[in-house]
Design a protein around this motif. Structure first.
Motif, PDB file in Angstrom:
ATOM      1  N   GLN A   1       0.806  -1.224   0.000  1.00 18.18           N
ATOM      2  CA  GLN A   1       0.000   0.000   0.000  1.00 18.18           C
ATOM      3  C   GLN A   1       0.842   1.279   0.000  1.00 18.18           C
ATOM      4  O   GLN A   1       0.552   2.179  -0.794  1.00 18.18           O
ATOM      5  CB  GLN A   1      -0.995   0.005   1.156  1.00 18.18           C
ATOM      6  CG  GLN A   1      -1.977   1.152   1.026  1.00 18.18           C
ATOM      7  CD  GLN A   1      -3.125   1.058   2.010  1.00 18.18           C
ATOM      8  OE1 GLN A   1      -3.288   0.073   2.717  1.00 18.18           O
ATOM      9  NE2 GLN A   1      -3.936   2.098   2.045  1.00 18.18           N
ATOM     10  N   PRO A   2       1.878   1.440   0.832  1.00 18.45           N
ATOM     11  CA  PRO A   2       2.667   2.679   0.788  1.00 18.45           C
ATOM     12  C   PRO A   2       3.387   2.876  -0.558  1.00 18.45           C
ATOM     13  O   PRO A   2       3.468   3.999  -1.064  1.00 18.45           O
ATOM     14  CB  PRO A   2       3.677   2.529   1.926  1.00 18.45           C
ATOM     15  CG  PRO A   2       3.078   1.524   2.847  1.00 18.45           C
ATOM     16  CD  PRO A   2       2.272   0.616   1.989  1.00 18.45           C
ATOM     17  N   GLU A   3       3.895   1.783  -1.146  1.00 14.44           N
ATOM     18  CA  GLU A   3       4.573   1.885  -2.447  1.00 14.44           C
ATOM     19  C   GLU A   3       3.583   2.307  -3.529  1.00 14.44           C
ATOM     20  O   GLU A   3       3.855   3.197  -4.351  1.00 14.44           O
ATOM     21  CB  GLU A   3       5.211   0.537  -2.816  1.00 14.44           C
ATOM     22  CG  GLU A   3       6.366   0.136  -1.927  1.00 14.44           C
ATOM     23  CD  GLU A   3       6.799  -1.308  -2.126  1.00 14.44           C
ATOM     24  OE1 GLU A   3       7.952  -1.609  -1.794  1.00 14.44           O
ATOM     25  OE2 GLU A   3       5.983  -2.146  -2.604  1.00 14.44           O
ATOM     26  N   PHE A   4       2.410   1.680  -3.529  1.00 20.03           N
ATOM     27  CA  PHE A   4       1.361   2.007  -4.499  1.00 20.03           C
ATOM     28  C   PHE A   4       0.911   3.457  -4.326  1.00 20.03           C
ATOM     29  O   PHE A   4       0.765   4.188  -5.306  1.00 20.03           O
ATOM     30  CB  PHE A   4       0.179   1.047  -4.315  1.00 20.03           C
ATOM     31  CG  PHE A   4      -1.009   1.361  -5.188  1.00 20.03           C
ATOM     32  CD1 PHE A   4      -1.070   0.902  -6.490  1.00 20.03           C
ATOM     33  CD2 PHE A   4      -2.072   2.121  -4.701  1.00 20.03           C
ATOM     34  CE1 PHE A   4      -2.166   1.193  -7.292  1.00 20.03           C
ATOM     35  CE2 PHE A   4      -3.166   2.412  -5.495  1.00 20.03           C
ATOM     36  CZ  PHE A   4      -3.216   1.946  -6.802  1.00 20.03           C
ATOM     37  N   ALA A   5       0.696   3.864  -3.073  1.00 18.89           N
ATOM     38  CA  ALA A   5       0.230   5.234  -2.802  1.00 18.89           C
ATOM     39  C   ALA A   5       1.233   6.258  -3.324  1.00 18.89           C
ATOM     40  O   ALA A   5       0.840   7.276  -3.921  1.00 18.89           O
ATOM     41  CB  ALA A   5       0.003   5.425  -1.305  1.00 18.89           C
ATOM     42  N   LYS A   6       2.512   5.995  -3.118  1.00 19.25           N
ATOM     43  CA  LYS A   6       3.543   6.922  -3.590  1.00 19.25           C
ATOM     44  C   LYS A   6       3.462   7.086  -5.110  1.00 19.25           C
ATOM     45  O   LYS A   6       3.542   8.197  -5.635  1.00 19.25           O
ATOM     46  CB  LYS A   6       4.924   6.394  -3.170  1.00 19.25           C
ATOM     47  CG  LYS A   6       6.059   7.323  -3.496  1.00 19.25           C
ATOM     48  CD  LYS A   6       7.371   6.770  -2.945  1.00 19.25           C
ATOM     49  CE  LYS A   6       8.525   7.694  -3.260  1.00 19.25           C
ATOM     50  NZ  LYS A   6       9.799   7.151  -2.773  1.00 19.25           N
ATOM     51  N   TRP A   7       3.260   5.979  -5.823  1.00 22.50           N
ATOM     52  CA  TRP A   7       3.211   6.027  -7.279  1.00 22.50           C
ATOM     53  C   TRP A   7       1.950   6.736  -7.786  1.00 22.50           C
ATOM     54  O   TRP A   7       2.035   7.641  -8.606  1.00 22.50           O
ATOM     55  CB  TRP A   7       3.294   4.618  -7.850  1.00 22.50           C
ATOM     56  CG  TRP A   7       3.515   4.561  -9.344  1.00 22.50           C
ATOM     57  CD1 TRP A   7       3.644   5.611 -10.215  1.00 22.50           C
ATOM     58  CD2 TRP A   7       3.653   3.398 -10.134  1.00 22.50           C
ATOM     59  NE1 TRP A   7       3.849   5.164 -11.485  1.00 22.50           N
ATOM     60  CE2 TRP A   7       3.862   3.794 -11.463  1.00 22.50           C
ATOM     61  CE3 TRP A   7       3.612   2.039  -9.846  1.00 22.50           C
ATOM     62  CZ2 TRP A   7       4.033   2.896 -12.513  1.00 22.50           C
ATOM     63  CZ3 TRP A   7       3.795   1.150 -10.886  1.00 22.50           C
ATOM     64  CH2 TRP A   7       3.999   1.560 -12.206  1.00 22.50           C
ATOM     65  N   VAL A   8       0.788   6.343  -7.285  1.00 24.13           N
ATOM     66  CA  VAL A   8      -0.437   6.956  -7.815  1.00 24.13           C
ATOM     67  C   VAL A   8      -0.534   8.434  -7.440  1.00 24.13           C
ATOM     68  O   VAL A   8      -1.056   9.231  -8.213  1.00 24.13           O
ATOM     69  CB  VAL A   8      -1.721   6.182  -7.423  1.00 24.13           C
ATOM     70  CG1 VAL A   8      -1.746   4.824  -8.078  1.00 24.13           C
ATOM     71  CG2 VAL A   8      -1.921   6.108  -5.953  1.00 24.13           C
ATOM     72  N   LEU A   9      -0.038   8.806  -6.274  1.00 20.69           N
ATOM     73  CA  LEU A   9      -0.039  10.236  -5.921  1.00 20.69           C
ATOM     74  C   LEU A   9       0.936  11.017  -6.804  1.00 20.69           C
ATOM     75  O   LEU A   9       0.638  12.143  -7.205  1.00 20.69           O
ATOM     76  CB  LEU A   9       0.272  10.433  -4.442  1.00 20.69           C
ATOM     77  CG  LEU A   9      -0.840   9.983  -3.489  1.00 20.69           C
ATOM     78  CD1 LEU A   9      -0.379  10.072  -2.035  1.00 20.69           C
ATOM     79  CD2 LEU A   9      -2.110  10.799  -3.702  1.00 20.69           C
ATOM     80  N   ALA A  10       2.058  10.401  -7.149  1.00 20.22           N
ATOM     81  CA  ALA A  10       2.997  11.047  -8.073  1.00 20.22           C
ATOM     82  C   ALA A  10       2.365  11.219  -9.452  1.00 20.22           C
ATOM     83  O   ALA A  10       2.527  12.268 -10.099  1.00 20.22           O
ATOM     84  CB  ALA A  10       4.285  10.236  -8.178  1.00 20.22           C
ATOM     85  N   LEU A  11       1.615  10.207  -9.902  1.00 22.90           N
ATOM     86  CA  LEU A  11       0.918  10.317 -11.191  1.00 22.90           C
ATOM     87  C   LEU A  11      -0.113  11.441 -11.169  1.00 22.90           C
ATOM     88  O   LEU A  11      -0.222  12.228 -12.117  1.00 22.90           O
ATOM     89  CB  LEU A  11       0.243   8.986 -11.547  1.00 22.90           C
ATOM     90  CG  LEU A  11       1.157   7.834 -11.946  1.00 22.90           C
ATOM     91  CD1 LEU A  11       0.347   6.545 -12.097  1.00 22.90           C
ATOM     92  CD2 LEU A  11       1.886   8.147 -13.239  1.00 22.90           C
ATOM     93  N   HIS A  12      -0.861  11.533 -10.080  1.00 25.77           N
ATOM     94  CA  HIS A  12      -1.884  12.573  -9.982  1.00 25.77           C
ATOM     95  C   HIS A  12      -1.275  13.960  -9.862  1.00 25.77           C
ATOM     96  O   HIS A  12      -1.800  14.926 -10.414  1.00 25.77           O
ATOM     97  CB  HIS A  12      -2.852  12.279  -8.834  1.00 25.77           C
ATOM     98  CG  HIS A  12      -3.950  11.363  -9.247  1.00 25.77           C
ATOM     99  ND1 HIS A  12      -5.118  11.805  -9.796  1.00 25.77           N
ATOM    100  CD2 HIS A  12      -4.034  10.014  -9.228  1.00 25.77           C
ATOM    101  CE1 HIS A  12      -5.879  10.770 -10.092  1.00 25.77           C
ATOM    102  NE2 HIS A  12      -5.244   9.665  -9.753  1.00 25.77           N
ATOM    103  N   GLU A  13      -0.188  14.066  -9.139  1.00 27.61           N
ATOM    104  CA  GLU A  13       0.465  15.374  -9.029  1.00 27.61           C
ATOM    105  C   GLU A  13       1.047  15.800 -10.366  1.00 27.61           C
ATOM    106  O   GLU A  13       0.978  16.975 -10.732  1.00 27.61           O
ATOM    107  CB  GLU A  13       1.529  15.350  -7.934  1.00 27.61           C
ATOM    108  CG  GLU A  13       0.907  15.357  -6.549  1.00 27.61           C
ATOM    109  CD  GLU A  13       1.933  15.352  -5.429  1.00 27.61           C
ATOM    110  OE1 GLU A  13       3.103  15.698  -5.667  1.00 27.61           O
ATOM    111  OE2 GLU A  13       1.546  14.990  -4.302  1.00 27.61           O
ATOM    112  N   ALA A  14       1.598  14.858 -11.109  1.00 26.47           N
ATOM    113  CA  ALA A  14       2.128  15.172 -12.438  1.00 26.47           C
ATOM    114  C   ALA A  14       1.005  15.623 -13.368  1.00 26.47           C
ATOM    115  O   ALA A  14       1.201  16.489 -14.217  1.00 26.47           O
ATOM    116  CB  ALA A  14       2.836  13.955 -13.019  1.00 26.47           C
ATOM    117  N   GLY A  15      -0.177  15.050 -13.181  1.00 22.53           N
ATOM    118  CA  GLY A  15      -1.337  15.433 -13.986  1.00 22.53           C
ATOM    119  C   GLY A  15      -2.038  16.675 -13.474  1.00 22.53           C
ATOM    120  O   GLY A  15      -2.952  17.185 -14.103  1.00 22.53           O
ATOM    121  N   GLY A  16      -1.628  17.172 -12.303  1.00 22.58           N
ATOM    122  CA  GLY A  16      -2.208  18.390 -11.752  1.00 22.58           C
ATOM    123  C   GLY A  16      -3.505  18.205 -11.008  1.00 22.58           C
ATOM    124  O   GLY A  16      -4.162  19.173 -10.650  1.00 22.58           O
TER     125      GLY A  16
END
Length: 149
Positions: A94-109
């Motif tokens: 869960q922490p690894e997944f959360a880091k990735w999906v939050l990075a994707l969302h931040e990159a998308g704004g």
């Protein structure tokens, strides 16, 4: 009468330089687009007009075919998955997944305005949705399926 002849001669001489400046008839002249002043445009509906209208305009080259979304996502997962798999076990917790999906969302704004609690809840819900086999870990296949929607 002498004045008339002299005036005519002067006019002829004055016109001579203009004639001398014309292009050499032996050299090729560029093709003109459309009718010239001495030519009439073809009548609309005539065979000549139809041929001119049917001539295809030069079109820009067709863009290269885009690869299917599945291929793009598979390439993304193959390239990025190891960077987020911190313990290198081949799955995301869960922490690894959360880091990735939050990075994707931040990159998308889309995640910049949310506070930390909202982001954490969203990441937890996303993990539950992505964990299709309920194993508490996300495989590459599950990640690809999740990203494809």
């Amino acid at each position: 009468m002498l004045r008339i002849l002299t005036a005519s001669s002067l006019l002829a001489l004055a016109a001579t330089p203009a004639l001398a400046q014309q292009t050499d008839p032996m050299t090729a002249q560029p093709a003109l687009e459309g009718p010239t002043a001495t030519e009439a445009a073809p009548a609309p509906g005539s065979e000549t007009a139809l041929v001119q209208e049917a001539a295809p305009a030069s079109e820009p080259p067709a863009p290269a075919a885009a690869e299917p979304k599945e291929v793009t996502v598979a390439k993304l997962v193959d390239a990025e998955f190891p960077a987020y798999d911190a313990n290198k076990n081949g799955d995301l917790d869960q922490p690894e997944f959360a880091k990735w999906v939050l990075a994707l969302h931040e990159a998308g704004g889309t995640a910049k305005q949310a506070d930390a609690a909202t982001k954490a809840k969203w990441a937890k819900d996303a993990f539950a949705a992505a964990d299709a086999d309920k194993s508490k870990k996300i495989s590459k296949a599950e990640m690809s399926k999740f990203l494809l929607g």
